[in-house]
Design an enzyme around this catalytic site. Structure first.
Site, PDB file in Angstrom:
ATOM      1  N   ASP A  10      48.954  -1.465 -29.526  1.00  0.00           N
ATOM      2  CA  ASP A  10      47.749  -1.121 -28.931  1.00  0.00           C
ATOM      3  C   ASP A  10      46.904  -0.602 -30.006  1.00  0.00           C
ATOM      4  OD1 ASP A  10      49.191  -1.337 -26.792  1.00  0.00           O
ATOM      5  OD2 ASP A  10      48.970   0.898 -25.891  1.00  0.00           O
ATOM      6  N   ASP A 131      48.008  -2.940 -12.998  1.00  0.00           N
ATOM      7  CA  ASP A 131      47.991  -1.282 -13.678  1.00  0.00           C
ATOM      8  C   ASP A 131      48.043  -0.438 -12.297  1.00  0.00           C
ATOM      9  OD1 ASP A 131      48.038  -2.623 -16.156  1.00  0.00           O
ATOM     10  OD2 ASP A 131      45.821  -2.272 -16.196  1.00  0.00           O
TER      11      ASP A 131
END
Length: 243
Positions: A10, A131
Site C-alpha cells: 500500500d 469494500d
C-alpha cells in the site's frame, strides 16, 4: 484447487504503509522503497502482488505513479493495482505499462457502465473492489458508506465478465483480527464471479481456512500487515495455498 496469495504493498506519499480500518491518519510506515519490497516478496516466492495507491483512492486519480512503475520493474510476476482508477484512460494506461489487472472500487458503484465496457473489451483484466462496512459498500478510499449491500453490487456485474471481486471487510483491515471468512464465503456462494479475500488476515490459520474453501469460488487472499509484522510467513502461506 489452489489459492493465490497476494502480498500487499500500500502506497502513501511514496512509502510502503498499512492503514488501520482504512484510516489515513492511522498509517504505519513499513519502508521507503516500494520497489525493493516488491523484489523481496518475489525472492520469497510470490508470483502475484497487490498494490494500492492509497493517496489515489482519496484523490480519485493516480498519485504515486513513480512508485508503481518502480514496482512493475522490480517484480517479475503479476501485479494487480487499485486506487484512484476511475476512467478508461487510467485503466488503459496502467495495463499498457504492464499491470496485470486493475481494481475498480468507487467507479464500480458510481459508474458501472465504465466497468462493464472495460470488462467486455479487456477480458480477465478488470477486478471490482467490494469494500464493506457492516455489509454495505464503502467508497472513496473507504471514507464514505453507500446504501448498497455487498450482494447487490456483486449482482450488478454478474454477467459483465469481470475477472474477480475483491472483498474487503474494512472493519478488520490492518488489525490482524483474522479475515472475515464467513462473509467472504457467503459472497462467493452468492455470485458466479471468483472472490478474493482481504482485510484482517492474521496467520496461516486464515490461509488454511480459505484454501479449504477455494472450491466455493474463492480465488485468492490479500495479506499485508501480517507479513510485515511477522505473524504470517509468506513461504508457509504459499505452500498451504498451493496444496
Amino acid at each position: 484447487m489452489s489459492l493465490i496469495v497476494f502480498p500487499a504493498i500500500d502506497l502513501k506519499g511514496g512509502q510502503v504503509v498499512r492503514l488501520a480500518q482504512g484510516d489515513m491518519d492511522r498509517a504505519t510506515v513499513y519502508g521507503s522503497d516500494p520497489a525493493a519490497q516488491a523484489a523481496k516478496f518475489a525472492e520469497q516466492g510470490a508470483d502475484h502482488l497487490h498494490v494500492v495507491d492509497l493517496d489515489g483512492a482519496f484523490a480519485g486519480e493516480s498519485v504515486n505513479p513513480r512508485a508503481v512503475e518502480g514496482i512493475l520493474k522490480a517484480f517479475p510476476g503479476k501485479v494487480q493495482l487499485g486506487g484512484g482508477i476511475r476512467d478508461r484512460a487510467g485503466i488503459d494506461r496502467w495495463l499498457d505499462l504492464g499491470v496485470w489487472r486493475v481494481v475498480i472500487g468507487t467507479a464500480a458503484l458510481k459508474n458501472p457502465e465504465l466497468v462493464k465496457e472495460a470488462a467486455r473489451d479487456l477480458p480477465g483484466r478488470i477486478v471490482v473492489g467490494v469494500d464493506a462496512r457492516d455489509g454495505y459498500v464503502a467508497t472513496h478510499g473507504w471514507a464514505e458508506v453507500s446504501d448498497m449491500r455487498v450482494e447487490e453490487l456483486a449482482d450488478r456485474f454478474a454477467d459483465a465478465g469481470v475477472a474477480a471481486l475483491l472483498f474487503t471487510d474494512v472493519g478488520r483491515d490492518g488489525l490482524l483480527k483474522g479475515c472475515n471468512i464467513e462473509a467472504t464465503i457467503h459472497l462467493a456462494r452468492k455470485t458466479s464471479i471468483p472472490v478474493i479475500a482481504s482485510g484482517g488476515v492474521k496467520d496461516v490459520g486464515d490461509i488454511l481456512e480459505l484454501s479449504r474453501s477455494a472450491s466455493e469460488g474463492i480465488e485468492g487472499v490479500i495479506t499485508g500487515r501480517a507479513l510485515y509484522d511477522g505473524t504470517l510467513d509468506l513461504a508457509a502461506a504459499l505452500e498451504i495455498a498451493s496444496a
